[in-house]
Design a protein around this motif. Structure first.
Motif, mmCIF file in Angstrom:
data_model
loop_
_atom_site.group_PDB
_atom_site.id
_atom_site.type_symbol
_atom_site.label_atom_id
_atom_site.label_comp_id
_atom_site.label_asym_id
_atom_site.label_seq_id
_atom_site.Cartn_x
_atom_site.Cartn_y
_atom_site.Cartn_z
ATOM 1 N N SER A 198 0.863 -1.188 0.000
ATOM 2 C CA SER A 198 0.000 0.000 0.000
ATOM 3 C C SER A 198 0.892 1.229 0.000
ATOM 4 O O SER A 198 2.055 1.155 0.424
ATOM 5 C CB SER A 198 -0.919 0.007 1.213
ATOM 6 N N PRO A 199 0.384 2.363 -0.467
ATOM 7 C CA PRO A 199 1.218 3.573 -0.481
ATOM 8 C C PRO A 199 1.689 3.959 0.920
ATOM 9 O O PRO A 199 2.813 4.428 1.088
ATOM 10 C CB PRO A 199 0.280 4.647 -1.051
ATOM 11 N N SER A 200 0.867 3.729 1.949
ATOM 12 C CA SER A 200 1.282 4.156 3.292
ATOM 13 C C SER A 200 2.249 3.190 3.944
ATOM 14 O O SER A 200 3.074 3.591 4.761
ATOM 15 C CB SER A 200 0.069 4.354 4.198
ATOM 16 N N ARG A 201 2.164 1.898 3.626
ATOM 17 C CA ARG A 201 2.967 0.901 4.344
ATOM 18 C C ARG A 201 4.020 0.206 3.486
ATOM 19 O O ARG A 201 4.778 -0.605 3.997
ATOM 20 C CB ARG A 201 2.043 -0.176 4.937
ATOM 21 N N GLY A 202 4.048 0.475 2.192
ATOM 22 C CA GLY A 202 5.000 -0.206 1.294
ATOM 23 C C GLY A 202 4.628 -1.674 1.147
ATOM 24 O O GLY A 202 3.458 -2.048 1.287
ATOM 25 N N ILE A 203 5.653 -2.539 0.935
ATOM 26 C CA ILE A 203 5.383 -3.971 0.766
ATOM 27 C C ILE A 203 4.975 -4.566 2.115
ATOM 28 O O ILE A 203 5.688 -4.438 3.104
ATOM 29 C CB ILE A 203 6.624 -4.729 0.231
ATOM 30 N N LEU A 204 3.821 -5.248 2.130
ATOM 31 C CA LEU A 204 3.329 -5.841 3.379
ATOM 32 C C LEU A 204 3.706 -7.312 3.482
ATOM 33 O O LEU A 204 3.815 -7.864 4.568
ATOM 34 C CB LEU A 204 1.802 -5.702 3.455
ATOM 35 N N ARG A 205 3.853 -7.955 2.313
ATOM 36 C CA ARG A 205 4.155 -9.389 2.331
ATOM 37 C C ARG A 205 4.930 -9.746 1.057
ATOM 38 O O ARG A 205 4.411 -9.572 -0.055
ATOM 39 C CB ARG A 205 2.826 -10.166 2.377
ATOM 40 N N GLU A 206 6.140 -10.285 1.253
ATOM 41 C CA GLU A 206 6.979 -10.626 0.091
ATOM 42 C C GLU A 206 6.469 -11.888 -0.604
ATOM 43 O O GLU A 206 6.260 -11.897 -1.799
ATOM 44 C CB GLU A 206 8.442 -10.840 0.524
ATOM 45 N N ASP A 207 6.253 -12.984 0.197
ATOM 46 C CA ASP A 207 5.792 -14.248 -0.412
ATOM 47 C C ASP A 207 4.270 -14.183 -0.578
ATOM 48 O O ASP A 207 3.513 -14.747 0.206
ATOM 49 C CB ASP A 207 6.201 -15.454 0.450
ATOM 50 N N PHE A 208 3.847 -13.516 -1.613
ATOM 51 C CA PHE A 208 2.433 -13.194 -1.763
ATOM 52 C C PHE A 208 1.774 -14.149 -2.756
ATOM 53 O O PHE A 208 1.974 -14.036 -3.966
ATOM 54 C CB PHE A 208 2.302 -11.746 -2.247
ATOM 55 N N ASN A 209 0.992 -15.114 -2.228
ATOM 56 C CA ASN A 209 0.234 -16.012 -3.096
ATOM 57 C C ASN A 209 -1.254 -15.760 -2.799
ATOM 58 O O ASN A 209 -1.778 -16.231 -1.780
ATOM 59 C CB ASN A 209 0.610 -17.466 -2.805
ATOM 60 N N PRO A 210 -1.942 -14.988 -3.657
ATOM 61 C CA PRO A 210 -3.304 -14.548 -3.329
ATOM 62 C C PRO A 210 -4.272 -15.691 -3.051
ATOM 63 O O PRO A 210 -5.105 -15.595 -2.147
ATOM 64 C CB PRO A 210 -3.737 -13.734 -4.552
ATOM 65 N N VAL A 211 -4.139 -16.788 -3.802
ATOM 66 C CA VAL A 211 -5.073 -17.907 -3.615
ATOM 67 C C VAL A 211 -4.833 -18.579 -2.264
ATOM 68 O O VAL A 211 -5.783 -18.832 -1.505
ATOM 69 C CB VAL A 211 -4.963 -18.918 -4.792
ATOM 70 N N GLU A 212 -3.564 -18.833 -1.934
ATOM 71 C CA GLU A 212 -3.272 -19.461 -0.628
ATOM 72 C C GLU A 212 -3.726 -18.577 0.531
ATOM 73 O O GLU A 212 -4.248 -19.057 1.535
ATOM 74 C CB GLU A 212 -1.766 -19.738 -0.505
ATOM 75 N N ILE A 213 -3.541 -17.267 0.368
ATOM 76 C CA ILE A 213 -3.955 -16.336 1.435
ATOM 77 C C ILE A 213 -5.483 -16.386 1.600
ATOM 78 O O ILE A 213 -6.004 -16.481 2.709
ATOM 79 C CB ILE A 213 -3.464 -14.896 1.126
ATOM 80 N N ALA A 214 -6.201 -16.359 0.471
ATOM 81 C CA ALA A 214 -7.674 -16.391 0.535
ATOM 82 C C ALA A 214 -8.146 -17.703 1.167
ATOM 83 O O ALA A 214 -9.072 -17.714 2.000
ATOM 84 C CB ALA A 214 -8.254 -16.221 -0.867
ATOM 85 N N GLN A 215 -7.493 -18.816 0.789
ATOM 86 C CA GLN A 215 -7.899 -20.110 1.374
ATOM 87 C C GLN A 215 -7.672 -20.129 2.882
ATOM 88 O O GLN A 215 -8.500 -20.613 3.651
ATOM 89 C CB GLN A 215 -7.144 -21.253 0.685
ATOM 90 N N ALA A 216 -6.537 -19.530 3.300
ATOM 91 C CA ALA A 216 -6.240 -19.472 4.747
ATOM 92 C C ALA A 216 -7.261 -18.589 5.460
ATOM 93 O O ALA A 216 -7.754 -18.933 6.539
ATOM 94 C CB ALA A 216 -4.823 -18.939 4.959
ATOM 95 N N TYR A 217 -7.605 -17.454 4.846
ATOM 96 C CA TYR A 217 -8.602 -16.554 5.436
ATOM 97 C C TYR A 217 -9.942 -17.285 5.596
ATOM 98 O O TYR A 217 -10.604 -17.165 6.621
ATOM 99 C CB TYR A 217 -8.846 -15.353 4.519
ATOM 100 N N GLU A 218 -10.334 -18.010 4.566
ATOM 101 C CA GLU A 218 -11.648 -18.686 4.634
ATOM 102 C C GLU A 218 -11.644 -19.727 5.756
ATOM 103 O O GLU A 218 -12.596 -19.825 6.539
ATOM 104 C CB GLU A 218 -11.996 -19.327 3.288
ATOM 105 N N LYS A 219 -10.536 -20.478 5.836
ATOM 106 C CA LYS A 219 -10.408 -21.488 6.900
ATOM 107 C C LYS A 219 -10.467 -20.832 8.284
ATOM 108 O O LYS A 219 -11.026 -21.382 9.230
ATOM 109 C CB LYS A 219 -9.063 -22.211 6.730
#
Ligand SMILES: O=C(O)c1ccccc1NCC(=O)[C@H](O)[C@H](O)COP(=O)(O)O
Length: 313
Positions: free
Chosen positions: A102-123
């Motif tokens: 984000s513009p305010s925080r820069g890179i928040l997560r280097e190993d960024f896999n959107p699908v894995e993140i969404a699956q973890a969030y849903e779980k």
């Protein structure tokens, strides 16, 4: 009304890009901050978006998008998912944000896999996802949105984009979005009203975002508004104050609001169970959270930490 008059009368803080300067000689006469340079990051993003959307529209005109929609599965019920989660857990329904930077925080997560993140969030018990699609400032993409939709997760998807034209809503729907964000400091009331109608036709929800009392009063007067996000982050200065949610929901305005069937979302700067309790106490039935979840090694488990208990069952 001329654009300036609309902006003046509705207190819209973000100006739209001015037309190209009149070219009068060998040099363009540009004056800094006299209307031709963005005054803050949100204005910069919106001006860039105007140009980006114009180019995208040339590649995919509206009629081809409308044709493509014939083959897209119907939108999921975004507001219903938030209400269900709130009733099931007694805590605000979670819109978990899939955002790399984000513009305010820069890179928040280097190993960024959107699908894995969404699956973890849903779980972990998220009710919905907010997926950043802006590439330049948030390192997001419509490919991410589509990949999450096609991965088989059930949570409805908010297309987290800076909407300046209706074309973007059709485009988002064609990529699987179930809801869109409309920012009150960017869009005139009439545009918000019109976009809400288009979304209803497409079966989508609209999260209308406000940051101050003036924007809130405007949005409350717009017909068809069902979901309002109160951003605790000032998008012009990046300042975050979670007390903002309470400020906008208290007093006379708060009483008026409680008579309406509108679901409120507390957005930004939520890190602890105490933060969640503060915005819940203020009256929200949903929260939108990015940084505090996305930065953790297991973003799904981070949900229990944020809420102070397991919300997945
Ligand atoms: O976050 C920014 O830097 C930003 C800059 C310009 C426009 C929008 C911006 N952020 C959008 C948001 O407010 C957040 O992504 C969202 O509410 C989640 O906030 P957080 O939980 O603090 O990551």
């Amino acid at each position: 009304m001329y654009q300036n008059e609309v902006v003046e009368s509705q207190g819209i803080k973000i100006r739209r890009r001015p037309p190209p300067l009149h070219y009068v000689g060998p040099f363009e006469f540009r004056l800094q901050n006299e209307g031709n340079t963005p005054r803050n990051i949100l204005e910069e993003i919106v001006w860039h978006k105007d140009k980006e959307v114009a180019q995208m529209k040339e590649r995919k005109p509206l009629y081809t998008l409308k044709k493509a929609l014939e083959n897209v599965p119907p939108a999921r019920y975004f507001i219903g998912a938030l209400r269900d989660a709130n009733q099931r857990t007694g805590l605000p329904g979670l819109i978990a944000e899939v955002k790399k930077a984000s513009p305010s925080r820069g890179i928040l997560r280097e190993d960024f896999n959107p699908v894995e993140i969404a699956q973890a969030y849903e779980k972990g018990g998220a009710a919905c996802f907010s997926v950043l699609t802006d590439e330049k400032y948030f390192k997001g993409s419509f490919e991410n949105l589509q990949a999450i939709r096609e991965a088989g997760v059930k949570c409805p998807l908010l297309m987290k984009e800076f909407i300046v034209e209706v074309w973007q809503i059709y485009y988002g729907r064609s990529k699987g979005a179930d809801a869109v964000l409309l920012i009150a400091s960017v869009l005139p009331d009439l545009d918000i009203k019109y976009m809400i109608k288009i979304c209803k036709i497409l079966g989508m929800a609209t999260l209308v975002e406000v940051h101050d009392e003036r924007e809130m009063d405007h949005v409350l007067a717009i017909e068809g508004v069902e979901l309002i996000g109160i951003n605790n982050r000032n998008l012009e200065t990046f300042e975050v104050d979670i007390g903002n949610t309470k400020k906008l929901l208290e007093g006379e305005r708060g009483e008026l609001i409680r008579l309406k069937d509108i679901l409120f979302v507390g957005e930004s700067g939520l890190f602890t169970p105490e933060d969640i309790a503060i915005v819940q106490e203020a009256g929200v039935k949903a929260v939108l959270v990015g940084e505090s979840l996305i930065k953790q090694s297991d973003p799904g488990k981070a949900i229990s930490v944020l809420f102070g208990r397991d919300v997945s069952e």
